[in-house]
Design a protein around this motif. Structure first.
Motif, PDB file in Angstrom:
ATOM      1  N   ALA A 196       0.654  -0.992  -0.174  1.00 19.15           N
ATOM      2  CA  ALA A 196       0.049  -0.296   0.261  1.00 19.15           C
ATOM      3  C   ALA A 196       0.726   1.423  -0.289  1.00 19.15           C
ATOM      4  N   THR A 197       0.751   1.902  -1.195  1.00 18.30           N
ATOM      5  CA  THR A 197       1.725   3.363  -1.211  1.00 18.30           C
ATOM      6  C   THR A 197       0.746   4.724  -0.564  1.00 18.30           C
ATOM      7  N   THR A 253      -2.219   0.701  -4.449  1.00 19.24           N
ATOM      8  CA  THR A 253      -1.376  -0.109  -4.404  1.00 19.24           C
ATOM      9  C   THR A 253      -0.697  -1.123  -5.724  1.00 19.24           C
ATOM     10  N   ASP A 254       0.893  -1.686  -5.132  1.00 14.13           N
ATOM     11  CA  ASP A 254       1.653  -1.911  -5.687  1.00 14.13           C
ATOM     12  C   ASP A 254       1.896  -3.446  -5.464  1.00 14.13           C
ATOM     13  N   PRO A 271      -3.194   6.227  -5.842  1.00 11.90           N
ATOM     14  CA  PRO A 271      -3.398   6.315  -4.922  1.00 11.90           C
ATOM     15  C   PRO A 271      -5.037   7.290  -5.296  1.00 11.90           C
ATOM     16  N   ASP A 272      -5.540   7.891  -6.606  1.00 14.76           N
ATOM     17  CA  ASP A 272      -6.483   8.140  -6.475  1.00 14.76           C
ATOM     18  C   ASP A 272      -7.402   7.399  -7.771  1.00 14.76           C
ATOM     19  N   GLY A 273      -6.303   6.376  -8.148  1.00 13.29           N
ATOM     20  CA  GLY A 273      -7.657   5.267  -9.346  1.00 13.29           C
ATOM     21  C   GLY A 273      -7.550   5.393 -10.478  1.00 13.29           C
ATOM     22  N   SER A 313      -0.690   0.665 -14.106  1.00 11.96           N
ATOM     23  CA  SER A 313      -0.059   0.343 -14.676  1.00 11.96           C
ATOM     24  C   SER A 313       0.287  -1.396 -14.732  1.00 11.96           C
ATOM     25  N   TYR A 314       0.647  -1.864 -15.490  1.00 12.02           N
ATOM     26  CA  TYR A 314       0.579  -3.129 -15.888  1.00 12.02           C
ATOM     27  C   TYR A 314       2.129  -3.102 -16.625  1.00 12.02           C
ATOM     28  N   GLY A 315       2.960  -4.811 -15.773  1.00  9.74           N
ATOM     29  CA  GLY A 315       4.050  -4.999 -16.376  1.00  9.74           C
ATOM     30  C   GLY A 315       4.271  -6.634 -16.543  1.00  9.74           C
ATOM     31  N   ILE A 316       5.073  -6.761 -16.545  1.00  7.58           N
ATOM     32  CA  ILE A 316       5.982  -8.047 -16.974  1.00  7.58           C
ATOM     33  C   ILE A 316       7.134  -8.206 -16.375  1.00  7.58           C
ATOM     34  N   GLY A 317       8.266  -9.378 -15.925  1.00  9.43           N
ATOM     35  CA  GLY A 317       9.304  -9.161 -15.381  1.00  9.43           C
ATOM     36  C   GLY A 317      10.019 -10.036 -14.848  1.00  9.43           C
ATOM     37  N   VAL A 318      11.622 -10.893 -14.678  1.00 12.50           N
ATOM     38  CA  VAL A 318      11.270 -12.034 -13.949  1.00 12.50           C
ATOM     39  C   VAL A 318      12.729 -11.877 -12.694  1.00 12.50           C
TER      40      VAL A 318
END
Length: 406
Positions: A67-68, A78-79, A269-271, A275-280
């Motif tokens: 939570a940020t 949210t992350d 925070p305000d919605g 963002s979406y992402g991928i990683g490894v």
């Protein structure tokens, strides 16, 4: 009247219990249901299957949720990160092959151990039957010696026979009764061992003579049968395969990093912003290159290969051929005793006794023929025990019962 019926019932019931007849097949069936060794075998089998299942399962995924809140802003962002760890051996399929090999080892070992329990039960059953027969044999011959003593004494009183022959039969009767008591002591121990193995009492049981199928004459047929069975050779082969696959898994996991694909989601925070992402994520084998597991895998492989080395100079065909000839010869010897040798000696003894009553043979001749018959009776029992042991050795080399061969 009711009292008489009750007394008759009490007399009949023990007699019926004493007459209880049990076969080898019945004892083996009961033993497979109650033998404590088989519960141990089953537990070890399930342990190995559990190891196989554990080997091929993926590690549980990881999820991080944060939570940020930015300075000077209202609301909470949210992350979220989702990571699935993957070993290289899972990606290559090596772990699934290792799990399959473990399952094969578990199944092969279980069948081999069950065969060993069946053969152990067969040997103990035969021992109890043999001792029971030997006890009856000595008791019957003791009774016969006492009868002969009376006949000889009567004949000696008429001056037809030497009194020394009477003492000969009298001593034999005493000796045979002492031998019967000694056999009874052995029988008690053997019955106890069989009872512990199968979970039932044999004090009031009458065991039947063990019966077996004929040993096949075709060695190639036996060899073909053995190649598909769970004998010690195939157990060792399956262990080598599993050990090699274990080492392969350990080396693959040591050579390349553990990979952790990641899915990332972030919300402001305000919605308004998402963002979406991928990683490894990579776990690099820098300090720990799976050294401990590789050492254990290498040690296991060396051990099972040393077991396999025992068979290098022992061709299976040669061993099966030797054991086949041994089992065939000993079974033939046992059958000859019961089918032709003993009936002939028994008939000879009856005729000699009859001749003695008619004054056509002396007491010493009767005693000599009876001694030969008694020796042969004992040899017949030993011959059957040797035949059972020879069959058991052949079946362990084959990995299955001779009754299974089509």
């Amino acid at each position: 009247m009711k009292r008489l019926l009750l007394i008759a019932t009490l007399v009949i019931l023990p007699t019926q219990a004493m007459a209880e007849s049990i076969t080898l097949d019945q004892v083996i069936k009961e033993g497979l249901q109650k033998n404590t060794s088989l519960f141990r075998v089953q537990r070890e089998y399930e342990d190995k299957l559990a190891n196989a299942t554990e080997t091929k399962l993926l590690d549980n995924p990881e999820m991080n949720i944060d939570a940020t809140r930015a300075s000077g802003e209202n609301g909470t962002g949210t992350d979220i990160e989702f990571t699935q760890p993957l070993k290289f051996s899972q990606l290559s399929g090596a772990r699934y092959g290792y799990a399959e090999a473990l399952s094969n080892v578990a199944s092969t070992e279980q069948k081999y151990e069950i065969l060993k329990v069946i053969n152990e039960t067969t040997v103990l059953y035969t021992q109890v039957w043999l001792l029971s027969e030997r006890k009856k044999l000595y008791e019957n011959y003791a009774d016969d010696a006492e009868k002969m003593k009376k006949l000889v004494s009567a004949s000696a009183g008429q001056g037809q026979t030497s009194p020394a022959a009477s003492h000969l039969f009298s001593s034999d009767a005493a000796k045979l009764r002492a031998d019967a008591n000694a056999v009874q002591a052995e029988l008690r121990q053997a019955r106890t061992n069989l009872a512990r193995l199968t979970g039932r009492s044999y004090q009031l049981a009458e065991l039947q003579r063990p019966a077996f199928v004929t040993v096949p004459e075709d060695t190639e047929k036996l060899l073909t049968f053995a190649k598909e069975q769970s004998n010690l050779r195939n157990v060792v082969k399956s262990r080598i395969d599993a050990a090699e696959r274990r080492l392969s898994v350990a080396e693959q996991d040591a050579a390349l990093p553990e990979i952790g694909p990641r899915l990332i989601y972030s919300r402001s925070p305000d919605g308004d912003q998402k963002s979406y992402g991928i990683g490894v994520a990579l776990r690099i084998p820098l300090w720990n290159q799976n050294d401990a597991e590789r050492k254990r895998a290498n040690a296991e492989l060396r051990q099972v290969k040393s077991e396999a080395d025992l068979f290098v100079n022992l061709p299976q065909k040669d061993l099966i051929g030797e054991l086949q000839q041994s089992a065939t010869a000993l079974q033939g010897r046992a059958d000859s005793y019961f089918d032709s040798i003993l009936p002939g000696y028994r008939k000879s003894y009856e005729l000699t006794r009859s001749m003695f009553r008619q004054g056509q043979a002396d007491a010493l001749e009767v005693w000599q023929v009876r001694e030969k018959l008694l020796t042969s009776e004992n040899e017949a029992l030993d011959a059957l025990a040797q035949a059972v042991n020879a069959r058991g050795a052949l079946e362990l080399e084959l990995g299955g019962k001779l009754e299974e061969i089509k």
